[in-house]
Design an enzyme around this catalytic site. Sequence first.
Site, PDB file in Angstrom:
ATOM      1  N   ASP A   1      40.915 -58.886  25.235  1.00 51.08           N
ATOM      2  CA  ASP A   1      41.563 -57.734  24.633  1.00 51.08           C
ATOM      3  C   ASP A   1      42.457 -57.109  25.695  1.00 51.08           C
ATOM      4  O   ASP A   1      42.136 -57.134  26.881  1.00 51.08           O
ATOM      5  CB  ASP A   1      40.494 -56.741  24.169  1.00 51.08           C
ATOM      6  CG  ASP A   1      41.066 -55.541  23.447  1.00 51.08           C
ATOM      7  OD1 ASP A   1      42.295 -55.483  23.270  1.00 51.08           O
ATOM      8  OD2 ASP A   1      40.293 -54.654  23.069  1.00 51.08           O
ATOM      9  N   SER A   2      43.575 -56.539  25.284  1.00 48.86           N
ATOM     10  CA  SER A   2      44.550 -56.024  26.249  1.00 48.86           C
ATOM     11  C   SER A   2      44.164 -54.687  26.861  1.00 48.86           C
ATOM     12  O   SER A   2      44.731 -54.275  27.868  1.00 48.86           O
ATOM     13  CB  SER A   2      45.910 -55.870  25.578  1.00 48.86           C
ATOM     14  OG  SER A   2      45.845 -54.873  24.575  1.00 48.86           O
TER      15      SER A   2
ATOM     16  N   ASP B   1      35.256 -60.501  16.307  1.00 49.28           N
ATOM     17  CA  ASP B   1      34.438 -60.111  17.446  1.00 49.28           C
ATOM     18  C   ASP B   1      33.850 -58.733  17.164  1.00 49.28           C
ATOM     19  O   ASP B   1      34.368 -57.988  16.333  1.00 49.28           O
ATOM     20  CB  ASP B   1      35.273 -60.015  18.729  1.00 49.28           C
ATOM     21  CG  ASP B   1      36.018 -58.694  18.830  1.00 49.28           C
ATOM     22  OD1 ASP B   1      35.562 -57.786  19.546  1.00 49.28           O
ATOM     23  OD2 ASP B   1      37.070 -58.548  18.147  1.00 49.28           O
TER      24      ASP B   1
ATOM     25  N   ASP C   1      48.765 -52.807  22.565  1.00 49.29           N
ATOM     26  CA  ASP C   1      49.146 -52.056  21.370  1.00 49.29           C
ATOM     27  C   ASP C   1      48.655 -50.622  21.467  1.00 49.29           C
ATOM     28  O   ASP C   1      47.877 -50.275  22.358  1.00 49.29           O
ATOM     29  CB  ASP C   1      48.561 -52.714  20.112  1.00 49.29           C
ATOM     30  CG  ASP C   1      47.034 -52.656  20.100  1.00 49.29           C
ATOM     31  OD1 ASP C   1      46.421 -52.765  21.185  1.00 49.29           O
ATOM     32  OD2 ASP C   1      46.444 -52.498  19.011  1.00 49.29           O
TER      33      ASP C   1
ATOM     34  N   GLY D   1      43.997 -51.862  24.746  1.00 43.38           N
ATOM     35  CA  GLY D   1      44.469 -50.831  23.829  1.00 43.38           C
ATOM     36  C   GLY D   1      43.355 -50.029  23.201  1.00 43.38           C
ATOM     37  O   GLY D   1      43.464 -48.797  23.052  1.00 43.38           O
ATOM     38  N   PHE D   2      42.250 -50.681  22.843  1.00 43.31           N
ATOM     39  CA  PHE D   2      41.137 -49.950  22.234  1.00 43.31           C
ATOM     40  C   PHE D   2      40.462 -49.046  23.249  1.00 43.31           C
ATOM     41  O   PHE D   2      40.012 -47.940  22.914  1.00 43.31           O
ATOM     42  CB  PHE D   2      40.118 -50.916  21.620  1.00 43.31           C
ATOM     43  CG  PHE D   2      38.991 -50.201  20.921  1.00 43.31           C
ATOM     44  CD1 PHE D   2      39.177 -49.673  19.650  1.00 43.31           C
ATOM     45  CD2 PHE D   2      37.762 -50.028  21.531  1.00 43.31           C
ATOM     46  CE1 PHE D   2      38.157 -48.994  19.005  1.00 43.31           C
ATOM     47  CE2 PHE D   2      36.730 -49.351  20.898  1.00 43.31           C
ATOM     48  CZ  PHE D   2      36.929 -48.834  19.625  1.00 43.31           C
TER      49      PHE D   2
END
Length: 270
Positions: free
Chosen positions: A94-95, A268, A148, A97-98
Amino acid sequence: MATRCCSFEVRAELGGARTGALRLPHGEVPTPAFMPVGTRATVRGLTADQIRATGASMVLANTYHLWIRPGPDVLGRLGGLHRVMDWRGPILTDSGGFQVFSLKKHVKVDEGGATFRSPIDGLVRSLTPEVATALQEGFGVDVAMAFDECIEFPASRERVVHSTARTTRWLRRCLAARRHADRTALFGIVQGGTFADLRAEHARELAAMDLDGYAIGGLSVGEDAGARGEMTAAAAAELPRDRARYLMGVGQPVDLLRAIAVGVDLFDCV
């Protein structure tokens, strides 16, 4: 166009549901597939052999947490993320962002990216599309996620339109920052809040960019199951048939079944 480092084949379909194969540098992933989450390069309580014994063929790790600790330099000296995790199969990251969304009280977000003070060492850091892309490629993962903007629920239509447009701009910066497209795929993330028309519009916009794969993000942030299912279906219907579709952070069994029914391939959840 350069040869892609990943490919997706649909093997069977029933209504919207499909089975397939996602081929990546570290192996093939039969889909639909659930990816166990190893946030800090380990799936808690399980060895790599135990994860493999479950039938899992791909795992997930988190860019934000690995960046903060142990850091890319340490991971590099230890031989990369695959070696650290003792995982021979594909890895997706994951980048971040979350994490920016979940730590929003401590983060400043603007067009450049996200600036925050690390809770580990107190350093002020900036997570940008360029940094997120470089980190993930440096980890040597099979699939990197574009950086994002994940926003709160509920959010006004105006807020969602503005944020979704920023996510597209950040995606273009991620694409421009790539240096190892031959070994790390890049997936774009469909946003659009809980507005089905915005979800569909953003999915069409990203589909036209001919990306390696596509994710549906910004869900499981407080909306009910009905809205989650509607948004998933609206996005999936507009995404290319020959690319993998990944529903981010949604892991309840009934949610997985509903998403599989409308054509989602990867999942996921922690």
